[in-house]
Scaffold this motif. Structure first.
Motif, short mmCIF file in Angstrom:
data_model
loop_
_atom_site.label_atom_id
_atom_site.label_comp_id
_atom_site.label_asym_id
_atom_site.label_seq_id
_atom_site.Cartn_x
_atom_site.Cartn_y
_atom_site.Cartn_z
N ARG A 132 9.02 -12.40 -19.29
CA ARG A 132 9.92 -13.31 -18.31
C ARG A 132 9.02 -14.32 -17.60
NH1 ARG A 132 12.32 -8.62 -18.80
NH2 ARG A 132 14.47 -8.54 -19.44
N PHE A 133 9.44 -15.55 -17.33
CA PHE A 133 8.40 -16.62 -16.50
C PHE A 133 9.38 -17.32 -15.75
CE2 PHE A 133 6.43 -15.71 -20.92
CZ PHE A 133 5.50 -15.07 -20.32
N PHE A 134 8.76 -18.01 -14.62
CA PHE A 134 9.45 -18.78 -13.93
C PHE A 134 8.60 -20.15 -13.96
CE2 PHE A 134 10.16 -21.66 -10.34
CZ PHE A 134 11.52 -21.72 -10.20
N VAL A 135 9.30 -21.14 -14.38
CA VAL A 135 8.66 -22.68 -14.68
C VAL A 135 9.38 -23.61 -13.86
CG1 VAL A 135 8.36 -24.50 -16.36
CG2 VAL A 135 8.14 -22.03 -17.39
N PRO A 136 8.60 -23.91 -12.64
CA PRO A 136 9.08 -24.83 -11.68
C PRO A 136 9.49 -26.32 -12.24
CG PRO A 136 6.97 -24.55 -11.28
CD PRO A 136 7.14 -23.67 -12.60
N TYR A 137 10.06 -26.43 -13.40
CA TYR A 137 10.40 -27.65 -13.52
C TYR A 137 11.90 -27.85 -14.44
CZ TYR A 137 9.92 -31.68 -17.14
OH TYR A 137 10.30 -32.69 -17.80
N GLN A 138 12.45 -28.94 -13.90
CA GLN A 138 13.80 -29.16 -14.59
C GLN A 138 14.03 -30.55 -15.36
OE1 GLN A 138 17.21 -28.40 -11.83
NE2 GLN A 138 17.24 -26.30 -12.48
N GLY A 139 13.08 -31.25 -15.18
CA GLY A 139 12.81 -32.26 -15.85
C GLY A 139 14.38 -33.18 -15.79
N LYS A 143 7.05 -35.55 -21.21
CA LYS A 143 6.22 -34.46 -22.23
C LYS A 143 5.20 -33.92 -21.46
CE LYS A 143 4.11 -35.80 -25.56
NZ LYS A 143 3.54 -36.14 -26.97
N ASP A 144 4.39 -35.02 -20.94
CA ASP A 144 3.04 -34.65 -20.26
C ASP A 144 3.36 -33.66 -18.91
OD1 ASP A 144 1.92 -35.95 -22.37
OD2 ASP A 144 1.33 -37.79 -21.15
N VAL A 145 4.13 -34.03 -18.27
CA VAL A 145 4.59 -33.27 -17.03
C VAL A 145 5.01 -32.03 -17.35
CG1 VAL A 145 6.08 -32.90 -15.05
CG2 VAL A 145 5.04 -35.34 -15.42
N ALA A 146 5.85 -31.91 -18.37
CA ALA A 146 6.29 -30.45 -19.01
C ALA A 146 5.05 -29.48 -19.37
CB ALA A 146 7.39 -30.48 -19.88
N ARG A 147 4.25 -30.15 -20.10
CA ARG A 147 3.09 -29.49 -20.78
C ARG A 147 2.18 -28.85 -19.37
NH1 ARG A 147 1.01 -32.59 -26.19
NH2 ARG A 147 2.59 -31.86 -27.34
N THR A 148 1.95 -29.88 -18.60
CA THR A 148 1.15 -29.35 -17.48
C THR A 148 1.71 -28.17 -16.72
OG1 THR A 148 0.21 -31.44 -17.15
CG2 THR A 148 0.21 -30.12 -15.25
N VAL A 149 3.06 -28.58 -16.31
CA VAL A 149 3.81 -27.26 -15.59
C VAL A 149 3.71 -25.95 -16.47
CG1 VAL A 149 6.07 -26.62 -14.55
CG2 VAL A 149 5.17 -28.82 -14.16
N VAL A 150 4.29 -26.00 -17.75
CA VAL A 150 4.26 -24.97 -18.61
C VAL A 150 2.86 -24.22 -18.79
CG1 VAL A 150 4.36 -23.83 -21.04
CG2 VAL A 150 6.23 -25.60 -19.97
N ALA A 151 1.78 -24.91 -18.88
CA ALA A 151 0.42 -24.46 -18.68
C ALA A 151 -0.13 -23.69 -17.34
CB ALA A 151 -0.53 -25.30 -19.00
N GLN A 152 0.40 -24.21 -16.30
CA GLN A 152 0.36 -23.37 -15.11
C GLN A 152 1.13 -22.25 -14.79
OE1 GLN A 152 0.88 -26.65 -12.42
NE2 GLN A 152 -1.06 -27.63 -12.88
N TYR A 155 20.32 -40.66 -23.52
CA TYR A 155 21.83 -41.51 -23.80
C TYR A 155 21.61 -42.80 -23.21
CZ TYR A 155 23.92 -37.67 -26.49
OH TYR A 155 23.94 -36.66 -27.50
N ALA A 156 21.07 -42.92 -22.12
CA ALA A 156 21.10 -44.10 -21.18
C ALA A 156 19.85 -44.95 -21.94
CB ALA A 156 20.72 -43.66 -19.79
N GLY A 157 19.48 -44.76 -22.73
CA GLY A 157 18.13 -45.49 -23.39
C GLY A 157 16.65 -45.09 -22.87
N LYS A 158 16.34 -43.90 -22.28
CA LYS A 158 15.11 -43.80 -21.62
C LYS A 158 14.07 -44.50 -22.63
CE LYS A 158 12.93 -40.64 -18.68
NZ LYS A 158 13.27 -39.60 -18.04
N HIS A 159 13.00 -45.16 -22.14
CA HIS A 159 11.92 -45.81 -23.09
C HIS A 159 11.00 -44.78 -23.36
CE1 HIS A 159 8.52 -48.40 -23.59
NE2 HIS A 159 9.55 -49.35 -23.86
N TRP A 160 10.49 -44.85 -24.37
CA TRP A 160 9.35 -43.82 -24.93
C TRP A 160 8.24 -43.69 -24.25
CZ3 TRP A 160 4.16 -44.72 -26.09
CH2 TRP A 160 3.82 -45.85 -26.40
N ILE A 161 7.96 -44.54 -23.20
CA ILE A 161 6.80 -44.45 -22.50
C ILE A 161 7.19 -43.40 -21.35
CG2 ILE A 161 5.14 -45.31 -20.65
CD1 ILE A 161 5.15 -47.81 -22.59
N ALA A 162 8.47 -43.41 -20.84
CA ALA A 162 8.88 -42.64 -19.65
C ALA A 162 9.07 -41.29 -20.56
CB ALA A 162 10.07 -43.15 -19.31
N ARG A 163 9.44 -40.97 -21.62
CA ARG A 163 9.86 -39.87 -22.42
C ARG A 163 8.30 -39.02 -22.50
NH1 ARG A 163 13.01 -42.69 -25.98
NH2 ARG A 163 11.58 -42.24 -27.76
#
Length: 135
Positions: A5-12, A31-40, A19-27
């Motif tokens: 078990r782990f706690f990951v301080p990220y809800q994204g 992804k980069d933020v999630a990878r950093t938080v998971v790595a930590q 569905y609102a059409g989030k731009h691929w750069i924002a996506r």
């Protein structure tokens, strides 16, 4: 059989953002933020057998509850982060055989995020009711 078990301080962002059409750069930033938080947050050896992933959202400071399905975007980003970090071999059905989202825990003294449980599975466990329900 491993069960960690782990706690990951990220809800994204909410799945509604897609569905609102989030731009691929924002996506990509998501992804980069999630990878950093998971790595930590997740330091463990590779799970090289199939696993079940369990996610419990933690509604912490300044966070609002969401419909359970609106956590799926963040869960996907965390799952990809687990692969990138070398915790999971892959996120295909051969390795991640089950994902379950539970009702949130509300604790305003905590950071928002997810409690994640990774459980090695013996074999693919397709529920009997699925086969029984086929037309």
């Amino acid at each position: 059989m491993r069960d960690e078990r782990f706690f990951v301080p990220y809800q994204g962002p909410s799945t509604n953002a897609i569905y609102a059409g989030k731009h691929w750069i924002a996506r990509k930033r998501d992804k980069d933020v999630a990878r950093t938080v998971v790595a930590q947050a997740v330091q463990t050896e590779l799970f090289d057998r199939p696993v079940a992933l369990h996610f419990v959202p933690v509604i912490g400071r300044r966070a609002r509850p969401r419909d359970l399905s609106n956590y799926t975007y963040a869960i996907k980003l965390i799952e990809d982060g687990l692969v990138h970090q070398g915790v999971l071999v892959d996120d295909t059905g051969a390795y991640v055989q089950s994902i379950r989202i539970y009702a949130p825990v509300v604790d305003r003294s905590q950071e928002p995020g997810f409690v994640i449980r990774i459980v090695e599975m013996q074999d693919l466990e397709t529920p009997e009711w699925a086969q029984e329900s086929l037309p």
